[in-house]
Design a protein around this motif. Structure first.
Motif, PDB file in Angstrom:
ATOM      1  N   GLY A 108      -4.552   9.346  -7.780  1.00 10.99           N
ATOM      2  CA  GLY A 108      -3.696   8.523  -8.627  1.00 10.99           C
ATOM      3  C   GLY A 108      -3.475   7.152  -8.038  1.00 10.99           C
ATOM      4  O   GLY A 108      -4.174   6.734  -7.121  1.00 10.99           O
ATOM      5  N   ILE A 109      -2.481   6.436  -8.592  1.00  9.71           N
ATOM      6  CA  ILE A 109      -2.182   5.080  -8.129  1.00  9.71           C
ATOM      7  C   ILE A 109      -0.766   5.051  -7.573  1.00  9.71           C
ATOM      8  O   ILE A 109       0.144   5.656  -8.136  1.00  9.71           O
ATOM      9  CB  ILE A 109      -2.293   4.073  -9.297  1.00  9.71           C
ATOM     10  CG1 ILE A 109      -3.668   4.151  -9.942  1.00  9.71           C
ATOM     11  CG2 ILE A 109      -2.025   2.646  -8.811  1.00  9.71           C
ATOM     12  CD1 ILE A 109      -4.803   3.698  -9.082  1.00  9.71           C
ATOM     13  N   TYR A 110      -0.591   4.331  -6.453  1.00  4.97           N
ATOM     14  CA  TYR A 110       0.699   4.269  -5.784  1.00  4.97           C
ATOM     15  C   TYR A 110       1.155   2.826  -5.631  1.00  4.97           C
ATOM     16  O   TYR A 110       0.333   1.933  -5.456  1.00  4.97           O
ATOM     17  CB  TYR A 110       0.599   4.914  -4.402  1.00  4.97           C
ATOM     18  CG  TYR A 110       0.278   6.368  -4.493  1.00  4.97           C
ATOM     19  CD1 TYR A 110       1.285   7.319  -4.349  1.00  4.97           C
ATOM     20  CD2 TYR A 110      -1.013   6.795  -4.775  1.00  4.97           C
ATOM     21  CE1 TYR A 110       0.992   8.668  -4.474  1.00  4.97           C
ATOM     22  CE2 TYR A 110      -1.303   8.144  -4.908  1.00  4.97           C
ATOM     23  CZ  TYR A 110      -0.299   9.064  -4.756  1.00  4.97           C
ATOM     24  OH  TYR A 110      -0.578  10.395  -4.901  1.00  4.97           O
ATOM     25  N   LYS A 111       2.442   2.621  -5.661  1.00  2.00           N
ATOM     26  CA  LYS A 111       2.999   1.303  -5.409  1.00  2.00           C
ATOM     27  C   LYS A 111       3.807   1.379  -4.107  1.00  2.00           C
ATOM     28  O   LYS A 111       4.371   2.428  -3.789  1.00  2.00           O
ATOM     29  CB  LYS A 111       3.894   0.882  -6.577  1.00  2.00           C
ATOM     30  CG  LYS A 111       4.284  -0.592  -6.559  1.00  2.00           C
ATOM     31  CD  LYS A 111       4.893  -1.024  -7.879  1.00  2.00           C
ATOM     32  CE  LYS A 111       5.165  -2.525  -7.873  1.00  2.00           C
ATOM     33  NZ  LYS A 111       6.078  -2.965  -6.793  1.00  2.00           N
ATOM     34  N   ILE A 112       3.832   0.281  -3.366  1.00  2.00           N
ATOM     35  CA  ILE A 112       4.541   0.257  -2.093  1.00  2.00           C
ATOM     36  C   ILE A 112       5.630  -0.812  -2.151  1.00  2.00           C
ATOM     37  O   ILE A 112       5.363  -1.957  -2.518  1.00  2.00           O
ATOM     38  CB  ILE A 112       3.567  -0.063  -0.941  1.00  2.00           C
ATOM     39  CG1 ILE A 112       2.565   1.084  -0.785  1.00  2.00           C
ATOM     40  CG2 ILE A 112       4.321  -0.289   0.362  1.00  2.00           C
ATOM     41  CD1 ILE A 112       1.467   0.815   0.225  1.00  2.00           C
TER      42      ILE A 112
END
Lengths: 68, 68, 68, 68, 68, 68, 68, 68, 68, 68, 68, 68
Positions: F3-7
């Motif tokens: 998936g895609i992650y934000k930091i």
């Protein structure tokens, strides 16, 4: 690797991948530099247009032997 | 690039390559962020399952212009 | 990830791309190390022969769980 | 500084100096972010046109207190 | 930025400010290098004489497009 | 972690220890962010008053999955 | 620069610019330290009040010759 | 150091020590570069043959004044 | 510390604190490694579950003397 | 923080935790330094004896205001 | 350098110089590791006794080819 | 190393080698500082005159125990 080497810094670009951007930088440098032996990736960046990656940009240091 | 830009940090993943992981991150970010102009790779990692690379993970910083 | 992990550093090579060099390093390490869970790229270098990229070299840290 | 803070990353630009580029970034951010308390310079770059510096670009991290 | 770029490292100096030192480096480089597009600050130092700052010294990397 | 992650980057504080400062940052972030999965310490600082440590401050990056 | 040098770390501040903050640090240090010869910028930060930059803070290392 | 300086990156080698490798790099560079004023070590590596150090390799940045 | 030392990299975990995670890593390593003398923290991370810190993870380098 | 600040580097130790090692360093410094305002952790190390952590060592930079 | 390489980290010591400390580390490693090809210096430290340098300590990474 | 330590930063010079420059820095510091226990190299630079290395300059951090 006996001898003396010089290191130059070059940015190559490719619409496809980081590896292709490196190949592009090395191929171009080969027009004017001889005896290149290695490269090292300094950073990997890119350009985005209309929400899509349009270009991969890789900065590499390239080492070549100095001819006497 | 006149104006003001904001930078966000995103992790994209791909079973294929680092370049695809970057594309995935940018494509996903484009759902909510507009006017993205560039990315920079922060680090490259991945997951290993049963002795094989299962997933490439690339953390990128993405810069986009702030709309007034 | 409860438990204790050990990290080793390995260099993989490939004539094709950075991703393939990583896969090569992990595949080789799997011959002697079990329970590998993740890798992290330390640096990306390569060898140049006759003005062309001959080999991509990626140094990775690989983490694996210590069996009791 | 008791409490919890969030940090955002912004790029400001100026034709004059690095300090003006920082002020520009902070002023712009103040339109949407409140309770900003400090900034830290991440890097300083710029654009060159016709052999002259046309624009100073400063990337700053800005910290602000989270309101409850 | 499609194409290939070369990066050189230059130190500019100024008795006034870091921005002026950068401008000085770029102006001087423009005598021999064409198609310069960007700079990045590497470090900022200076000389002190009689307890006062006499000179600001800024090391910059300058990128320019390689003409074919 | 497919998936895609934000930091995001957050600073937590505590009068007791670095670990408590991290817990404080994460607990606060949980009010507005969901699906947080990991944190990484960026730096550890603190405030001194009357010759004693009054507050531990830890800057952490927190990664969370982007919901579709 | 023959001889032995000591390096101290100082933070100077200014409401105007980074260069003025450096000058301020050096001028202050000159009250107690003699034979200062160079400085190097370690980081550049600042304070924000009411959405505006109130103060530029520059941490510098200052080198001075040790008198025998 | 008033004026403008250029910085090049060179690798020197020696079978004896790091200091000799640096001297070798500088001596070689002096064939084509004039007005060199300082060097800075970037990294120190070496080659091993048959379980013994065969060669010390030092990468240095060398600064020289640009003649007008 | 006369002699030769080897350095290994290990990740320890703890639900309580960074210090406990380090102790855990060292205790586990003591099962197979003797003559350990020092450790150095490489990075501090952790896992978040349901908006709370579930685990502190500390990567440490551990140095031990090689027995002849 | 208007004014001029000096930064010193100190190592504190504790058999218990990193936080206690920091407190120890600050408490000790307070014997000779006044007006300390902040600290920043530079690195975290420790000593191992008989396979157990015997001592936590934290190097901190401490900033204090220079009195006129 | 086609193939797969492993990297270990070792500390060598010498009362004489950094180069001798590296040689010492490599010579010792050669007792148990074969096919070593290169080293890279990670850091250089040392011990002081009675106001004099008693020992140079160099941490090196050593790369060796994995035999199949 | 139980107790509290202070770290100072010093530059030593030598016409011969990096090791001699370190020894020079430590010997000089011993005139005013007691109980020095270790040093760590921060960077290695040098001066070039007439195309030859005239001076090796090593910046070291030196740690010493604070006497009560």
């Amino acid at each position: 690797m006996p001898g003396i080497y010089k290191i130059i810094e070059v940015v190559g670009t490719s619409p496809v991948s980081f590896a292709e951007a490196v190949k592009s930088a090395v191929a171009e440098a080969s027009d004017t530099v001889r005896h290149m032996e290695w490269f090292e990736v300094v950073n990997e960046r890119g350009r985005i247009v209309d929400g899509r990656v349009e270009e991969f940009q890789v900065t590499v240091k390239i080492g070549f032997k100095i001819e006497r």
